[in-house]
Enzyme design. Structure first.
Site, PDB file in Angstrom:
ATOM      1  N   LYS A  65       4.120  13.761  -5.929  1.00 24.43           N
ATOM      2  CA  LYS A  65       3.020  13.028  -6.562  1.00 24.43           C
ATOM      3  C   LYS A  65       2.592  11.919  -5.609  1.00 24.43           C
ATOM      4  O   LYS A  65       3.249  10.892  -5.530  1.00 24.43           O
ATOM      5  CB  LYS A  65       3.438  12.431  -7.907  1.00 24.43           C
ATOM      6  CG  LYS A  65       2.212  11.922  -8.685  1.00 24.43           C
ATOM      7  CD  LYS A  65       2.546  10.908  -9.739  1.00 24.43           C
ATOM      8  CE  LYS A  65       2.794   9.546  -9.186  1.00 24.43           C
ATOM      9  NZ  LYS A  65       1.670   8.956  -8.402  1.00 24.43           N
ATOM     10  N   GLU A 114      12.544   3.890  -0.718  1.00 23.36           N
ATOM     11  CA  GLU A 114      12.021   3.015   0.346  1.00 23.36           C
ATOM     12  C   GLU A 114      11.093   2.034  -0.355  1.00 23.36           C
ATOM     13  O   GLU A 114      10.035   2.416  -0.844  1.00 23.36           O
ATOM     14  CB  GLU A 114      11.311   3.880   1.388  1.00 23.36           C
ATOM     15  CG  GLU A 114      11.170   3.182   2.714  1.00 23.36           C
ATOM     16  CD  GLU A 114       9.879   2.420   2.792  1.00 23.36           C
ATOM     17  OE1 GLU A 114       9.928   1.186   2.587  1.00 23.36           O
ATOM     18  OE2 GLU A 114       8.846   3.035   3.017  1.00 23.36           O
ATOM     19  N   LEU A 115      11.516   0.761  -0.431  1.00 22.44           N
ATOM     20  CA  LEU A 115      10.863  -0.168  -1.361  1.00 22.44           C
ATOM     21  C   LEU A 115      10.229  -1.355  -0.632  1.00 22.44           C
ATOM     22  O   LEU A 115       9.889  -1.256   0.523  1.00 22.44           O
ATOM     23  CB  LEU A 115      11.888  -0.595  -2.419  1.00 22.44           C
ATOM     24  CG  LEU A 115      12.605   0.592  -3.097  1.00 22.44           C
ATOM     25  CD1 LEU A 115      13.691   0.111  -4.039  1.00 22.44           C
ATOM     26  CD2 LEU A 115      11.617   1.502  -3.817  1.00 22.44           C
ATOM     27  N   GLY A 117       7.697   2.903  -2.680  1.00 29.09           N
ATOM     28  CA  GLY A 117       6.902   2.100  -3.610  1.00 29.09           C
ATOM     29  C   GLY A 117       7.484   0.709  -3.715  1.00 29.09           C
ATOM     30  O   GLY A 117       8.190   0.244  -2.824  1.00 29.09           O
ATOM     31  N   SER A 118       7.220   0.050  -4.836  1.00 28.21           N
ATOM     32  CA  SER A 118       7.692  -1.332  -4.983  1.00 28.21           C
ATOM     33  C   SER A 118       9.148  -1.351  -5.440  1.00 28.21           C
ATOM     34  O   SER A 118       9.662  -0.370  -5.993  1.00 28.21           O
ATOM     35  CB  SER A 118       6.812  -2.068  -5.990  1.00 28.21           C
ATOM     36  OG  SER A 118       6.919  -1.446  -7.244  1.00 28.21           O
ATOM     37  N   TRP A 166      -0.047   4.437  -1.790  1.00 32.34           N
ATOM     38  CA  TRP A 166      -1.417   4.497  -1.266  1.00 32.34           C
ATOM     39  C   TRP A 166      -1.561   3.830   0.099  1.00 32.34           C
ATOM     40  O   TRP A 166      -2.582   3.985   0.741  1.00 32.34           O
ATOM     41  CB  TRP A 166      -2.384   3.827  -2.257  1.00 32.34           C
ATOM     42  CG  TRP A 166      -1.854   2.527  -2.810  1.00 32.34           C
ATOM     43  CD1 TRP A 166      -1.227   2.350  -4.009  1.00 32.34           C
ATOM     44  CD2 TRP A 166      -1.866   1.233  -2.185  1.00 32.34           C
ATOM     45  NE1 TRP A 166      -0.838   1.041  -4.173  1.00 32.34           N
ATOM     46  CE2 TRP A 166      -1.232   0.332  -3.072  1.00 32.34           C
ATOM     47  CE3 TRP A 166      -2.347   0.744  -0.962  1.00 32.34           C
ATOM     48  CZ2 TRP A 166      -1.064  -1.026  -2.762  1.00 32.34           C
ATOM     49  CZ3 TRP A 166      -2.176  -0.607  -0.662  1.00 32.34           C
ATOM     50  CH2 TRP A 166      -1.549  -1.469  -1.567  1.00 32.34           C
ATOM     51  N   ASN A 167      -0.574   3.041   0.544  1.00 24.43           N
ATOM     52  CA  ASN A 167      -0.819   2.250   1.760  1.00 24.43           C
ATOM     53  C   ASN A 167      -0.724   3.091   3.028  1.00 24.43           C
ATOM     54  O   ASN A 167      -1.445   2.856   3.982  1.00 24.43           O
ATOM     55  CB  ASN A 167       0.114   1.029   1.822  1.00 24.43           C
ATOM     56  CG  ASN A 167       1.565   1.408   1.902  1.00 24.43           C
ATOM     57  OD1 ASN A 167       1.961   2.477   1.436  1.00 24.43           O
ATOM     58  ND2 ASN A 167       2.375   0.547   2.480  1.00 24.43           N
ATOM     59  N   CYS A 207       4.850  -2.301   4.146  1.00 26.76           N
ATOM     60  CA  CYS A 207       6.145  -2.825   3.697  1.00 26.76           C
ATOM     61  C   CYS A 207       6.910  -3.497   4.834  1.00 26.76           C
ATOM     62  O   CYS A 207       7.745  -4.358   4.595  1.00 26.76           O
ATOM     63  CB  CYS A 207       6.960  -1.712   3.060  1.00 26.76           C
ATOM     64  SG  CYS A 207       7.082  -0.253   4.098  1.00 26.76           S
TER      65      CYS A 207
HETATM   66  P1  NAD Z   1       3.083  -0.506  -8.297  1.00 24.28           P
HETATM   67  O1  NAD Z   1       4.460  -1.013  -8.304  1.00 24.28           O
HETATM   68  O2  NAD Z   1       2.368  -0.317  -9.593  1.00 24.28           O
HETATM   69  O3  NAD Z   1       2.998   0.913  -7.560  1.00 24.28           O
HETATM   70  C1  NAD Z   1       3.544   1.161  -6.281  1.00 24.28           C
HETATM   71  C2  NAD Z   1       3.470   2.663  -6.076  1.00 24.28           C
HETATM   72  O4  NAD Z   1       4.373   3.311  -6.964  1.00 24.28           O
HETATM   73  C3  NAD Z   1       2.092   3.276  -6.382  1.00 24.28           C
HETATM   74  O5  NAD Z   1       1.844   4.286  -5.437  1.00 24.28           O
HETATM   75  C4  NAD Z   1       2.234   3.870  -7.774  1.00 24.28           C
HETATM   76  O6  NAD Z   1       1.434   5.024  -7.950  1.00 24.28           O
HETATM   77  C5  NAD Z   1       3.690   4.239  -7.825  1.00 24.28           C
HETATM   78  N1  NAD Z   1       4.289   4.110  -9.139  1.00 24.28           N
HETATM   79  C6  NAD Z   1       4.083   3.132 -10.059  1.00 24.28           C
HETATM   80  N2  NAD Z   1       4.847   3.327 -11.136  1.00 24.28           N
HETATM   81  C7  NAD Z   1       5.558   4.457 -10.892  1.00 24.28           C
HETATM   82  C8  NAD Z   1       6.538   5.174 -11.625  1.00 24.28           C
HETATM   83  N3  NAD Z   1       6.986   4.772 -12.823  1.00 24.28           N
HETATM   84  N4  NAD Z   1       7.052   6.286 -11.049  1.00 24.28           N
HETATM   85  C9  NAD Z   1       6.663   6.708  -9.836  1.00 24.28           C
HETATM   86  N5  NAD Z   1       5.737   6.067  -9.104  1.00 24.28           N
HETATM   87  C10 NAD Z   1       5.196   4.953  -9.632  1.00 24.28           C
HETATM   88  O7  NAD Z   1       2.262  -1.467  -7.397  1.00 24.28           O
HETATM   89  P2  NAD Z   1       0.859  -1.351  -6.675  1.00 24.28           P
HETATM   90  O8  NAD Z   1      -0.042  -2.385  -7.240  1.00 24.28           O
HETATM   91  O9  NAD Z   1       0.342   0.039  -6.571  1.00 24.28           O
HETATM   92  O10 NAD Z   1       1.344  -1.788  -5.257  1.00 24.28           O
HETATM   93  C11 NAD Z   1       1.732  -3.119  -5.020  1.00 24.28           C
HETATM   94  C12 NAD Z   1       3.177  -3.263  -4.725  1.00 24.28           C
HETATM   95  O11 NAD Z   1       3.792  -2.029  -4.445  1.00 24.28           O
HETATM   96  C13 NAD Z   1       3.316  -4.083  -3.481  1.00 24.28           C
HETATM   97  O12 NAD Z   1       3.534  -5.423  -3.814  1.00 24.28           O
HETATM   98  C14 NAD Z   1       4.476  -3.488  -2.771  1.00 24.28           C
HETATM   99  O13 NAD Z   1       5.661  -4.165  -3.110  1.00 24.28           O
HETATM  100  C15 NAD Z   1       4.648  -2.139  -3.343  1.00 24.28           C
HETATM  101  N6  NAD Z   1       4.349  -1.053  -2.415  1.00 24.28           N
HETATM  102  C16 NAD Z   1       5.280  -0.760  -1.478  1.00 24.28           C
HETATM  103  C17 NAD Z   1       5.034   0.252  -0.589  1.00 24.28           C
HETATM  104  C18 NAD Z   1       6.025   0.577   0.474  1.00 24.28           C
HETATM  105  O14 NAD Z   1       5.634   1.086   1.504  1.00 24.28           O
HETATM  106  N7  NAD Z   1       7.315   0.370   0.253  1.00 24.28           N
HETATM  107  C19 NAD Z   1       3.858   0.961  -0.662  1.00 24.28           C
HETATM  108  C20 NAD Z   1       2.923   0.650  -1.638  1.00 24.28           C
HETATM  109  C21 NAD Z   1       3.193  -0.358  -2.533  1.00 24.28           C
END
Ligand code: NAD
Length: 478
Positions: free
Chosen positions: A177, A252-253, A230-231, A153-154, A286
């Site tokens: 997705k 890309e984490l 994502g994370s 989402w960021n 990130c």
């Molecule tokens: P989160 O770990 O729940 O989700 C991060 C992202 O991954 C979200 O877009 C979510 O929809 C997706 N996601 C979650 N579980 C998934 C799964 N099993 N399979 C596929 N996608 C999945 O955390 P959050 O509260 O949404 O975001 C916070 C943390 O996420 C931050 O602390 C940061 O580390 C990380 N983040 C990183 C980036 C990046 O650009 N690398 C972007 C957004 C969030």
């Protein structure tokens, strides 16, 4: 310019889908806390439909000339530029970042489409000298097949754009997705491609419970490659699921970017760039500069210059021009700021500015600066993903590099110095995927974007970004 939020839909096999008893979830405006729309979730039948459509579209898309694929991507890029003002409002409504930032992100997405459109023409193979006359060895690059991609989402435009353009330019088809919290930005990319004439099934967009959708798609024998932004925690989970089918991944984490401000740095210029970079997207980036290690001779001057600029930031609804920082994107980030700052206070950190939630509707947090923070405080170890700058003094370059490298993250790192010897030592010594020296600009379509250690696997953008969607095939001929 209208500021109404459009009804989000699924995009499967060239159709825009809604209703039909599908589960829904609310999309929330982070600046007000109000519901903007109900987002439909893909049912299992929808996911099967998307998989079948992507599989069916693959042979034809793969056989489409790179020139033609590129011209479609370029057409879509131009549509995005024409629509940028309207799409940026959708982004701000669902994500919170100021409209100016949202528009820049969208224009960067159009540039990403353009760059991959060109680079798709250069998936060169090579001829290797044979073992004897009459023996020919060819190395070919071929699209991997159907891709399942997951975007956060960021950066709701740029992160989907990289996956879509990389897959499409190399001849792959895709099920994406995006984040359920920011659906309309990714759907606007799909709309531009659809209007540019993308054949049905080449790109499909689904929403749902992230863990359920990703588990289902990754397990499908149709899917050959997974790309996730994502994370780190989710990246590890997805990597485990992909490993069951030995599927290729690009991940890309998370990051926790260190910044070394050296004794010879122009402190005023560094503070200008670093405040703008730190509080962009309310710090939810990130590659945001986060842990500042400042040479002790410039420490007091740097803290003062930084805080002065932070105190001038205007925080508020991103739809209003005068605001240069919007809300946090969701209540999870507010809870995280609260937890991390409470812990930092217990560890004796000095609060230089901010530190509190802003009263009223929405998820606003003050731009915050802490100094003299113990390395054992949680926020020196956990990715804060919010508007927090953490500033500490260092005495030697070895100390700065050791402290910069101490975390399992290795996404971006920055340094401010003119000294060529120090620049060389940093280029060699920093454990990072991307290093910016006297600049924070490490993200552009033509250069590889990715991390080392637990910050990820592989790269997006650059020629590496295209290779990530290709298999290598050897043909040995007599
Ligand atoms: P989160 O770990 O729940 O989700 C991060 C992202 O991954 C979200 O877009 C979510 O929809 C997706 N996601 C979650 N579980 C998934 C799964 N099993 N399979 C596929 N996608 C999945 O955390 P959050 O509260 O949404 O975001 C916070 C943390 O996420 C931050 O602390 C940061 O580390 C990380 N983040 C990183 C980036 C990046 O650009 N690398 C972007 C957004 C969030």
């Amino acid at each position: 310019m209208s500021i109404s939020y459009e009804q989000p839909r699924l995009y499967i096999d060239g159709q825009w889908l809604l209703g039909d008893g599908r589960r829904v979830e609310p999309v929330i405006d982070p600046a007000t806390g109000h519901t903007l729309a109900e987002l439909p979730h893909a049912s299992q039948a929808d996911l099967d439909h998307a998989l079948a459509a992507a599989a069916r579209a693959f042979p034809t898309w793969r056989a489409t000339a790179p020139l033609e694929r590129g011209s479609l991507l370029r057409h879509a890029a131009n549509l995005l530029r024409e629509r940028a003002d309207a799409i940026a409002i959708q982004t701000t409504l669902e994500q919170g970042k100021p409209v100016r930032e949202a528009k820049l992100e969208l224009l960067a997405s159009a540039d990403t489409f353009d760059w991959y459109a060109e680079e798709g023409r250069r998936t060169y193979g090579r001829i290797v000298p044979g073992r004897h006359i009459g023996h020919r060895i060819s190395v070919l690059h071929e699209p991997v097949g159907v891709v399942a991609a997951f975007a956060p989402w960021n950066f709701p435009a740029v992160t989907p754009a990289r996956k879509i353009a990389g897959a499409l330019a190399s001849g792959c088809t895709l099920i994406l997705k995006p984040s359920e919290e920011t659906p309309n930005t990714a759907l606007a990319l799909a709309r531009a491609l659809h209007d540019a004439g993308l054949p049905a099934g080449v790109l499909n967009i689904v929403f749902g419970v992230p863990s359920e959708v990703s588990e289902y798609l990754i397990a499908s024998p149709v899917v050959a490659k997974i790309s996730l932004t994502g994370s780190t925690a989710v990246g590890k989970l997805v990597a485990q699921q992909a490993a069951r089918g030995l599927k290729r991944t690009t991940l890309e984490l998370g990051g926790h970017a260190p910044v070394i401000v050296w004794a010879d740095a122009d402190v005023e210029r560094a503070a200008d760039l670093l405040v703008a970079g730190k509080y962009r997207n309310a710090g939810q980036i990130c590659i945001a500069p986060t842990r500042f290690y400042v040479h002790e001779s410039r420490y007091a001057a740097f803290v003062q210059a930084f805080v002065q600029r932070v105190n001038r930031l205007q925080v508020g609804n991103g739809l209003e021009e005068r605001h240069n920082m919007g809300p946090l994107a969701n209540p999870r980030r507010v809870a995280a700021m609260d937890r991390l700052l409470g812990d930092a206070a217990r560890h004796g950190a000095r609060l230089q500015s901010g530190g509190e939630r802003i009263d009223g509707p929405g998820f606003f947090w003050q731009p915050t600066v802490l100094s003299d923070i113990s390395e054992s405080a949680l926020l020196m170890n956990e990715e804060p993903f919010g508007p927090l700058a953490l500033i500490n003094p260092v005495a030697t370059l070895d100390e700065a590099i050791t402290r910069a490298n101490r975390l399992p993250y290795g996404l971006a790192a920055y340094a401010f110095t003119q000294d060529s010897g120090i620049r060389m030592a940093l280029s060699r010594g920093m454990e990072t995927g991307m290093l910016g020296i006297n600049t924070l600009n490490v993200s552009m379509p033509e250069a590889p974007f990715g991390g080392v250690k637990e910050s990820g696997l592989g790269s997006e953008c650059g020629m590496e970004g295209l290779q990530a969607y290709c298999n290598t095939k050897l043909v040995s001929e007599e």
